[in-house]
Design a protein around this motif. Structure first.
Motif, PDB file in Angstrom:
ATOM      1  N   ALA A 159       0.829  -1.213   0.000  1.00  0.00           N
ATOM      2  CA  ALA A 159       0.000   0.000   0.000  1.00  0.00           C
ATOM      3  C   ALA A 159       0.859   1.257   0.000  1.00  0.00           C
ATOM      4  O   ALA A 159       0.576   2.219  -0.715  1.00  0.00           O
ATOM      5  CB  ALA A 159      -0.941  -0.008   1.202  1.00  0.00           C
TER       6      ALA A 159
ATOM      7  N   ASN B 267      -8.881 -15.044   2.681  1.00  0.00           N
ATOM      8  CA  ASN B 267      -9.874 -15.631   1.774  1.00  0.00           C
ATOM      9  C   ASN B 267      -9.759 -17.156   1.725  1.00  0.00           C
ATOM     10  O   ASN B 267     -10.098 -17.783   0.723  1.00  0.00           O
ATOM     11  CB  ASN B 267      -9.735 -15.065   0.353  1.00  0.00           C
TER      12      ASN B 267
ATOM     13  N   PRO C 276      -6.715   1.775   1.564  1.00  0.00           N
ATOM     14  CA  PRO C 276      -6.920   1.405   0.160  1.00  0.00           C
ATOM     15  C   PRO C 276      -7.172  -0.084   0.002  1.00  0.00           C
ATOM     16  O   PRO C 276      -6.991  -0.871   0.931  1.00  0.00           O
ATOM     17  CB  PRO C 276      -5.607   1.827  -0.509  1.00  0.00           C
ATOM     18  N   GLU C 277      -7.567  -0.473  -1.208  1.00  0.00           N
ATOM     19  CA  GLU C 277      -7.815  -1.879  -1.501  1.00  0.00           C
ATOM     20  C   GLU C 277      -6.568  -2.692  -1.183  1.00  0.00           C
ATOM     21  O   GLU C 277      -5.444  -2.289  -1.489  1.00  0.00           O
ATOM     22  CB  GLU C 277      -8.195  -2.051  -2.970  1.00  0.00           C
ATOM     23  N   LEU C 278      -6.789  -3.833  -0.593  1.00  0.00           N
ATOM     24  CA  LEU C 278      -5.695  -4.657  -0.092  1.00  0.00           C
ATOM     25  C   LEU C 278      -5.094  -5.494  -1.217  1.00  0.00           C
ATOM     26  O   LEU C 278      -5.802  -6.131  -1.992  1.00  0.00           O
ATOM     27  CB  LEU C 278      -6.246  -5.545   1.019  1.00  0.00           C
ATOM     28  N   SER C 279      -3.762  -5.496  -1.327  1.00  0.00           N
ATOM     29  CA  SER C 279      -3.050  -6.274  -2.338  1.00  0.00           C
ATOM     30  C   SER C 279      -2.089  -7.234  -1.650  1.00  0.00           C
ATOM     31  O   SER C 279      -1.156  -6.808  -0.966  1.00  0.00           O
ATOM     32  CB  SER C 279      -2.273  -5.337  -3.284  1.00  0.00           C
TER      33      SER C 279
ATOM     34  N   TYR D 149      -3.372  -4.842   8.464  1.00  0.00           N
ATOM     35  CA  TYR D 149      -3.424  -3.854   7.371  1.00  0.00           C
ATOM     36  C   TYR D 149      -4.052  -2.542   7.823  1.00  0.00           C
ATOM     37  O   TYR D 149      -3.809  -1.492   7.224  1.00  0.00           O
ATOM     38  CB  TYR D 149      -4.212  -4.449   6.203  1.00  0.00           C
TER      39      TYR D 149
ATOM     40  N   ARG E   8      -6.405  -8.410   7.595  1.00  0.00           N
ATOM     41  CA  ARG E   8      -7.155  -7.149   7.653  1.00  0.00           C
ATOM     42  C   ARG E   8      -6.811  -6.372   8.919  1.00  0.00           C
ATOM     43  O   ARG E   8      -6.709  -5.140   8.886  1.00  0.00           O
ATOM     44  CB  ARG E   8      -8.649  -7.452   7.593  1.00  0.00           C
TER      45      ARG E   8
END
Length: 307
Positions: free
Chosen positions: A23, A266, A131-134, A120, A117
């Motif tokens: 990020a 996930n 921001p969107e997690l990568s 993060y 999460r």
């Protein structure tokens, strides 16, 4: 912006913390980065060309002096100390940085969302938002070819990866049950591959012989990550490889997980003591929750020791 990140020593912890670094790299320009990792972590980060310097820790105390010396040559704008060791907290007192953030800056409201999460959440303290997690590991393009060649398969092959190792014996599901599970799944895949460290070569070879698989024990972490990115399923113990598989977008199943907080990103948790979980238990879980996951509504990804 000049940033230093002190990562935790275990593979699973490093993998679950790397989205923080991703990020910062995506949002802050220009960014100058130095990191502190153990030798295993240094091996995983070998393709991160934008990391300026990797301070590799060892058991020798002097290996921890390098980051402090670097901060005195040129102070950092931000220190992220993501370890909980009291000695590290003492060391950071001598580190020169305009701002210092540690694990206490995680948002505990995100704890129920799992380890990735939760950790993060610290990026909000730096970027002002989340921001969107990568999660994907940075790899050179040739790693895919190296991985497929090591496994002896074509790009279109369906691959099942198995991880029989773990940091401690109490987290290791018996090899014979892994083999029984593999026999029940083999018709669904073109190749079964067993992953592990060099120290786990004997364990991986034993499973490969029983399951009709290829042992890739001792392959570099970038090659393992590339193979996992091409795999259809990973099944292993509660270990760093489960988190690496999940980070690479491979459905990851962790057997004998004691705490749902550490469920792979996930991914799926098969809860219970490893000595109590049979191969039919895990196979039934896979058929119900994972192999049929193409359905619109996925069930919860946690299983107790008995259903």
């Amino acid at each position: 912006m000049r940033v230093f990140v002190e990562f935790m020593p275990c593979l699973g912890d490093l993998v679950t913390e790397l989205p923080i670094l991703h990020a910062l790299h995506d949002r802050i320009h220009p960014l100058e980065v130095e990191v502190s990792v153990d030798r295993l972590g240094a091996g995983l980060l070998v393709d991160y060309d934008w990391i300026g310097r990797r301070h590799v820790r060892s058991d020798r105390g002097w290996s921890r002096v390098g980051p402090i010396a670097s901060s005195y040559r040129k102070p950092f704008d931000l220190l992220l100390y993501l370890r909980s060791n009291p000695a590290i907290k003492l060391t950071r007192l001598f580190f020169r940085a305009r701002r210092k953030l540690g694990a206490e800056a995680y948002d505990d409201a995100a704890q129920d969302q799992g380890v990735v999460r939760h950790r993060y959440s610290i990026v909000r303290q730096v970027l002002g938002d989340v921001p969107e997690l990568s999660t994907g590991i940075v790899l050179k393009p040739e790693r895919t070819g190296e991985a497929l060649a090591a496994a002896g398969v074509a790009q279109s092959a369906r691959i099942l990866c198995l991880g029989p190792g773990a940091g401690t014996p109490r987290r290791m599901w018996p090899v014979e049950r892994f083999a029984e599970l593999a026999q029940g799944l083999s018709h669904r895949f073109d190749r079964l591959a067993v992953l592990g460290s060099t120290a786990e070569a004997g364990l991986c070879s034993a499973l490969a012989a029983r399951a009709g698989a290829v042992s890739l024990a001792g392959q570099s972490l970038p090659v393992a990550a590339a193979l996992l990115a091409r795999s259809a399923l990973y099944v292993g113990n509660d270990s760093g490889l489960a988190h690496l598989a999940a980070a690479q977008g491979c459905p990851a199943v962790s057997i004998g997980l004691a705490d749902a907080y550490y469920t792979p990103w996930n991914g799926y948790s098969v809860h219970g003591r490893v000595e109590d979980l049979s191969a039919p238990d895990v196979l039934a879980f896979l058929h119900e929750r994972v192999l049929g996951a193409a359905s619109a509504a996925r069930p919860a990804r946690v299983m107790g020791p008995h259903r």
